[in-house]
Design an enzyme around this catalytic site. Structure first.
Site, PDB file in Angstrom:
ATOM      1  N   CYS A 249       4.782  -3.940   7.168  1.00 45.74           N
ATOM      2  CA  CYS A 249       4.009  -3.287   6.334  1.00 45.74           C
ATOM      3  C   CYS A 249       4.206  -3.714   4.852  1.00 45.74           C
ATOM      4  O   CYS A 249       4.370  -5.057   4.447  1.00 45.74           O
ATOM      5  CB  CYS A 249       3.960  -1.840   6.158  1.00 45.74           C
ATOM      6  SG  CYS A 249       5.721  -1.064   5.638  1.00 45.74           S
TER       7      CYS A 249
ATOM      8  N   HIS B 206      -3.593  -1.510   0.505  1.00 44.07           N
ATOM      9  CA  HIS B 206      -2.967  -0.221   0.103  1.00 44.07           C
ATOM     10  C   HIS B 206      -2.109  -0.474  -1.183  1.00 44.07           C
ATOM     11  O   HIS B 206      -1.426   0.427  -1.619  1.00 44.07           O
ATOM     12  CB  HIS B 206      -2.372   0.416   1.083  1.00 44.07           C
ATOM     13  CG  HIS B 206      -1.429  -0.224   1.733  1.00 44.07           C
ATOM     14  ND1 HIS B 206      -1.299  -1.333   2.674  1.00 44.07           N
ATOM     15  CD2 HIS B 206      -0.032  -0.004   1.658  1.00 44.07           C
ATOM     16  CE1 HIS B 206      -0.024  -1.696   2.772  1.00 44.07           C
ATOM     17  NE2 HIS B 206       0.716  -0.882   2.372  1.00 44.07           N
TER      18      HIS B 206
END
Length: 637
Positions: free
Chosen positions: A404, A545
Site C-alpha cells: 500500500c 489516496h
C-alpha cells in the site's frame, strides 16, 4: 477461509453500529426513565429485525464496491429464505443465522454478476439489476436444502448454546477468554453475534419471544447479563491500568512522547468501552501480554458470574453503558469494586512482565534498531529487494507480494522464517506479524519501488546481485553528519479545512508510533486537499489516496488521506496533479468524496508525515479546527 471469515467479521461491524441507537431508544423509553412507549418501540424496531439488518450489512460489506444493489439483494435473500423455509418445516427458527447466510450469498453473487451483460432485448436486466434476480433464485434453492438440513444444525447450535449457558462459571469464562483471544483476527465478531443475538430465549409480557444476551437484557430478562457483566471491570479499569503500567515502564526520555497517547486511549476505553486502540498497542509487540489480558478477561467474567452480577450494554462495556443501564442491572455497584481490584492486578502484572521480560511496549523500543535503519537507507533498490526477500525467508517462502502507501503486505508460507532484525538492517522501519502467513513490513514511501523490484526477483528465485554491487550498496555512512533540513513556519500552510490532532491519536500503529517519521494528522472537514508547500510532487500512488511532495529545501512530505483507503482502488478521489509536477502553496492536489470515504474507510484521519528528517522534531504550533491556508501551524527543530 481465514481471510473470508475476516471479511464477514468486518462486515458485521456495520449493522452492529446500529445497536447504540437502538439501545438508547429502547432504554430511555422504559417506565423507570422517560416512560415514552413509542420511543421504546422505535428501539425495539431495530433489535427485533437484526437478522435482516445483518443480511443487508454483510451483503454490502462483502460487495467489492459496497453497493446499495448488494444491500437490496441481501434483503431479498433474507425474505425469500425465511418465507420459503417455514413451509417445509414450521419449527425452523434460524434467528440471525438467516441474515448472515443471506448476506454472504447476496454479497458473493453481487461480486460475480454485477457486470453481467445480456443481448440487447434483455439488456435491461443486465448488470446490477440481475443480482436480485439470481439471488432470489439461489435462495429459493437454498431454502429447499436448508429446510431439510437446518433442523439438526439448529439442534446442534441450541445444544452448544444451552451447554455454554448452563456451564455456569466455566462457560462464561471460556467465552470471555475467546472473545479477546480472537480479536486480532476479527473473528470475535462472529462469536459475539451468536452469543449476543442468538443464545437464550425470553418471552416478554406481550408474548413476544426474543433471543440473544443483549436483546434479552434490554427487554427485561432477569437471567440475562452474565455474558456481558464481566467486561465492565476490564474495559473501564483493567485496560486503562495497563496503559498506566506501560507508561510507567517506558524509558524516561520517551515518557513525554507516549504519555498523551496512553491517556487518550485509556480514557476512551473507560468512557466508551472501545478497547482496540489499547489492545493493538501491545498485542503484536508483546503477545505474552495479550494472552494474559485474554485470561484476565475470562477470570473477570467468572468472578462476575460467581457474584451474581447481571449488567449489560447496547454497544460496549464502558461508563456510558454502565450508567445508562444501571436501573436494569442486578448488583451493579459490585462491578466498581471488581474494577478497582482488576485495575491493580492489571497494573502490577503488566508492569512486572514488561520490566522482567524486557517487552518492547511503546516507549521501550530499542534505539539501535533505528540506527540500523538510518545506516541502510542508501541501498540500491535491487540489492535491497534481494536482501528483503532473503530476510522474509527466501523466494520459496513468499506466496504473494502486495503493498500500500507505506508497507509491504506479504503472504508467506511460514511467517516464523522472517528475520526481523535483517529486515530492519536493510531499511524496514517496523515489522508486524499478523498471523502465521501474513506479515506487514513498514518501508516508507519507497515501498512501491521496492515491491515492484521484488516481484520479478521472487518469480526468478531471487538470484544473488552481481559481484561488487552489494558492497557498494551498503557503504558505511554512519560517520557522515546528517544534513539538517529546514522549513520556515510561514511557508507551510494547512492543506485542508479540518481539525489538527496528534499522530498518537491516529488509530494505526505505523503512524501513531512515528514509524514513518514525525508529523501531525488532520481530521478533514473540507473536500479539497491543497499543497501545503512549494515543491515538486515526487509520488502519486495509483490508488490516489496518498501524495508525496519534496520541498526545495529537501524535506519530503507524505500526505496520506484516511486509513486503509488503498483498498478503495481510487474511488472517492479526484486527482489534480501528476508525478514530477511542480506545485506552489495553495495548488489543488486532490478532491475528496468525504461522504463515501467516511462510509468506506475505517478512519478519515489524514497523517501529514515528514519522512526524511533525521534527529529533528516536528513541533505543532496550532491545534483544533483550522481553515485551509492557515500558516505557521508547525515548525521543525
Amino acid at each position: 477461509m481465514f481471510g473470508f471469515l475476516q471479511k464477514i467479521g468486518k462486515s458485521l461491524m456495520f449493522p452492529i453500529a446500529t445497536l447504540p441507537a437502538a439501545a438508547l431508544l429502547l432504554r430511555f423509553g422504559q417506565d423507570d426513565l422517560l416512560g415514552i412507549p413509542f420511543m421504546s418501540a422505535a428501539g425495539a424496531g431495530i433489535i427485533d429485525n437484526l437478522a435482516i439488518i445483518f443480511a443487508i450489512g454483510i451483503a454490502m460489506g462483502l460487495a467489492h464496491d459496497g453497493s446499495g444493489g448488494a444491500a437490496l439483494a441481501g434483503a431479498i435473500a433474507y425474505l425469500v429464505l425465511t418465507s420459503a423455509i417455514v413451509t417445509i418445516n414450521e419449527t425452523i427458527d434460524m434467528g440471525v443465522f438467516a441474515g448472515i447466510i443471506s448476506g454472504i450469498v447476496a454479497g458473493l453473487l453481487y461480486n460475480k454478476f454485477y457486470n453481467v451483460k445480456f443481448p440487447q432485448w434483455l439488456a435491461f436486466f443486465g448488470g446490477r439489476r440481475f443480482v436480485p434476480i439470481i439471488t432470489a433464485a439461489a435462495m429459493t434453492i437454498l431454502a429447499g436444502v436448508l429446510g431439510v438440513a437446518w433442523p439438526p444444525i439448529q439442534d446442534l447450535i441450541d445444544g452448544a448454546g444451552n451447554w455454554i449457558l448452563n456451564a455456569g462459571m466455566f462457560g462464561v469464562g471460556a467465552y470471555g477468554f475467546l472473545n479477546r483471544l480472537l480479536l486480532p483476527t476479527g473473528l470475535h465478531h462472529v462469536i459475539n453475534t451468536i452469543v449476543w443475538f442468538d443464545f437464550g430465549t425470553f418471552t416478554t409480557a406481550s408474548g413476544e419471544v426474543v433471543r440473544g444476551e443483549i436483546n434479552r437484557f434490554l427487554r427485561g430478562d432477569p437471567t440475562a447479563g452474565p455474558f456481558l457483566s464481566g467486561f465492565f471491570p476490564i474495559m473501564m479499569f483493567g485496560l486503562p491500568a495497563a496503559c498506566l503500567a506501560m507508561y510507567a515502564a517506558a524509558k524516561k526520555e520517551r515518557k513525554a512522547l507516549v504519555g498523551g497517547m496512553f491517556f487518550s486511549i485509556g480514557f476512551t476505553s473507560f468512557l466508551t468501552g472501545i478497547t482496540e486502540p489499547i489492545e493493538f498497542t501491545f498485542m503484536f509487540l508483546s503477545p505474552v501480554l495479550y494472552v494474559v489480558h485474554a485470561l484476565l478477561t475470562g477470570v473477570s467474567m467468572m468472578v462476575a458470574y460467581a457474584l451474581d452480577i447481571h449488567h449489560g450494554f447496547g454497544f460496549s462495556a464502558g461508563a456510558i453503558d454502565y450508567v445508562l443501564n444501571f436501573g436494569l442491572a442486578t448488583n451493579p455497584l459490585i462491578l466498581l469494586v471488581m474494577g478497582l481490584v482488576f485495575g491493580v492486578i492489571y497494573f502490577f502484572i503488566f508492569y512486572f512482565l514488561i520490566v522482567k521480560l524486557d517487552l518492547k511496549t511503546p516507549g521501550r523500543e530499542d534505539e539501535d534498531e533505528d540506527a540500523d535503519n538510518a545506516a541502510s537507507g542508501n541501498n540500491a533498490i535491487d540489492v535491497r529487494a534481494y536482501n528483503t526477500i532473503e530476510a522474509l525467508g527466501g523466494a520459496d517462502n513468499i506466496v504473494a507480494t502486495e503493498y500500500c502507501t507505506t508497507r509491504l503486505r506479504m503472504t508467506l508460507k511460514d511467517a516464523d522464517l522472517v528475520d526481523e532484525k535483517a529486515l530492519k538492517r536493510h531499511g524496514a522501519m517496523g515489522v508486524m506479524k499478523i498471523n502465521k502467513t501474513n506479515v506487514q513490513v513498514v518501508i516508507g514511501t519507497a515501498v512501491e519501488f521496492l515491491g515492484d523490484a521484488m516481484k520479478p526477483r521472487v518469480a526468478n528465485g531471487n538470484p544473488a546481485p552481481e559481484a561488487g554491487t552489494e558492497t557498494a550498496a551498503v557503504e558505511d555512512t554512519s560517520n557522515e553528519e546528517p544534513a539538517m533540513k529546514e522549513i520556515i513556519p510561514k511557508d507551510f500552510e494547512m492543506p485542508i479545512d479540518g481539525k489538527i490532532i496528534s499522530l498518537s491519536e491516529v488509530p494505526d500503529d505505523v503512524f501513531a508510533k512515528e514509524m514513518m517519521g514525525p508529523g501531525f494528522a488532520i481530521m478533514p472537514t473540507g473536500d479539497v486537499l491543497y499543497s501545503p508547500v512549494d515543491g515538486r510532487v515526487v509520488s502519486v500512488f495509483p490508488t490516489k489516496h496518498a501524495i508525496g511532495i519534496e520541498t526545495d529545501t529537501g524535506i519530503e512530505i507524505l500526505i496520506h488521506v484516511g486509513l486503509d483507503t488503498v483498498k478503495l482502488d481510487g474511488e472517492g478521489f479526484e486527482l489534480f496533479v501528476e508525478q514530477g509536477q511542480l506545485v506552489q502553496r495553495g495548488d489543488k492536489l486532490l478532491k475528496l468524496d468525504l461522504k463515501f470515504l467516511d462510509a468506506n474507510a475505517p478512519s478519515l484521519a489524514t497523517p501529514v508525515i515528514f519522512t526524511n528528517l533525521t534527529d529533528q522534531k516536528v513541533i505543532i504550533l496550532k491545534d483544533g479546527d483550522q481553515p485551509q491556508g492557515t500558516h505557521s501551524i508547525m515548525k521543525i527543530e
